[in-house]
Write an enzyme that holds these catalytic residues in place. Sequence first.
Site, PDB file in Angstrom:
ATOM      1  N   TRP A 145       0.824  -1.210   0.000  1.00 37.72           N
ATOM      2  CA  TRP A 145       0.000   0.000   0.000  1.00 37.72           C
ATOM      3  C   TRP A 145       0.853   1.253   0.000  1.00 37.72           C
ATOM      4  CZ3 TRP A 145      -4.174  -1.481  -1.932  1.00 37.72           C
ATOM      5  CH2 TRP A 145      -4.753  -2.701  -1.565  1.00 37.72           C
ATOM      6  N   ASP A 165      -1.943   6.484   6.577  1.00 40.27           N
ATOM      7  CA  ASP A 165      -2.958   5.556   6.064  1.00 40.27           C
ATOM      8  C   ASP A 165      -3.236   4.548   7.174  1.00 40.27           C
ATOM      9  OD1 ASP A 165      -4.418   3.548   4.854  1.00 40.27           O
ATOM     10  OD2 ASP A 165      -2.982   3.171   3.226  1.00 40.27           O
ATOM     11  N   LYS A 183     -11.999  -2.317   6.273  1.00 43.86           N
ATOM     12  CA  LYS A 183     -11.206  -3.235   7.079  1.00 43.86           C
ATOM     13  C   LYS A 183     -11.712  -3.233   8.521  1.00 43.86           C
ATOM     14  CE  LYS A 183      -8.344  -3.817   3.510  1.00 43.86           C
ATOM     15  NZ  LYS A 183      -7.658  -2.693   2.929  1.00 43.86           N
TER      16      LYS A 183
HETATM   17  C1  LIG Z   1      -6.950  -2.139   1.725  1.00 44.45           C
HETATM   18  C2  LIG Z   1      -5.992  -1.050   1.921  1.00 44.45           C
HETATM   19  C3  LIG Z   1      -5.888   0.024   1.023  1.00 44.45           C
HETATM   20  C4  LIG Z   1      -6.703   0.116  -0.250  1.00 44.45           C
HETATM   21  O1  LIG Z   1      -7.997   0.388   0.023  1.00 44.45           O
HETATM   22  P1  LIG Z   1      -9.098   0.573  -1.141  1.00 44.45           P
HETATM   23  O2  LIG Z   1     -10.273   1.051  -0.369  1.00 44.45           O
HETATM   24  O3  LIG Z   1      -9.277  -0.760  -1.785  1.00 44.45           O
HETATM   25  O4  LIG Z   1      -8.589   1.575  -2.098  1.00 44.45           O
HETATM   26  C5  LIG Z   1      -4.981   1.028   1.317  1.00 44.45           C
HETATM   27  N1  LIG Z   1      -4.196   0.974   2.414  1.00 44.45           N
HETATM   28  C6  LIG Z   1      -4.267  -0.037   3.287  1.00 44.45           C
HETATM   29  C7  LIG Z   1      -3.385  -0.037   4.489  1.00 44.45           C
HETATM   30  C8  LIG Z   1      -5.163  -1.086   3.075  1.00 44.45           C
HETATM   31  O5  LIG Z   1      -5.225  -2.103   3.944  1.00 44.45           O
END
Ligand SMILES: *Cc1c(COP(=O)(O)O)cnc(C)c1O
Length: 357
Positions: A102, A169, A193
Amino acid sequence: MFKVHNFSAGPGILPADVLKQASNACVNFENLNLSLLEISHRSKNYENVMDEARSIIKDLFEVGEDYEVIYLGGGASLQFAMVPYNLLSENGTAAYLNTGVWSTKAIKEAKIIGNTNVIASSEDKNFNYIPKDYSIPSDADYLHITSNNTIFGTQIKKFPKSPIPLVCDMSSDIFSRSINANDFTLIYAGAQKNMGPAGCTMVMVKKEALGKTGRKMLSMLDYQVHIKGGSMYNTPPVFPIYVTLLTLKWLKQNGGISWIEKINQQKSNVLYNEIDRNSLFHGTTSTDDRSQMNVCFLLNKPELEVEFDKLWKDANISGIKGHRDVGGYRASLYNALPIESVNVLVEVMKYFENKFT
Ligand SMILES: *Cc1c(COP(=O)(O)O)cnc(C)c1O
């Protein structure tokens, strides 16, 4: 009811109560005799949802008036682009810590917007640890980090003391543990998540950081436009935001972050202890950096894969197949996963060891 132990990495498990309330709202929202899916986002009832969904974030993070919360579509992946677009000045540089798939994607987008400086990376060891020896350039516009690496199963335990705005993030560990949110200039998370369903992304940003790039901004990519519009500059993803609100209320009503933090610690301790003890498994990451959310582990005898897979499937366990970049297994222990599910997985691992050694 037939019980499945859902260890899915994302979209992940949601509390059963939340699913029930969400399905009721699809048929009859707040006794309007209308579905939440067929009313205006500008109706009084929905405006209340949006207000609450924004304020509960500030409440859980314990931040004040200097922060704004918005909900957007486009996933956390859109934030890989929106963050540099809104924070990286035309002649400036953005610093990035590369700890996995990511962050690599975030860096790729930032490079298109402007100058980037990857100050440390754990790519040399397939991202199985968190780099710690690095210095943060004091003249960069911001430092971007990823608090939890969903794919490789590592997590930043101690956030860097940053002399520049810190951007994080938090998609896969938001509201799983207590942090000092006031240390961050911007936090974003895709909901699917640890705080809701797929379809919306939360961004919390310090107002003072915005409007400084010198860039002429496209409206839909401009945080200030969405802030001004109260996350309703365009039609927001109404249902995912509502289900996120229900999930965060569930968290708050049960005792908030201090409550869930203890449970999350317990869950990951129980599973890591078994991985370390069991002669048929080993963990894939550096012990210090092990994620409490995504636990990655491999079989010591890969030839037993079919047998192990049969055992956990028979125990109604779902979603523990590892990501293709790591292989083996990944058990995601998000907030809504009860400790009973972890205990079932551990029992299966013990039984497997007894049977095959
Ligand atoms: C799943 C995830 C993403 C991507 O998320 P999307 O909503 O599919 O764009 C980005 N960063 C992390 C840490 C993730 O676990």
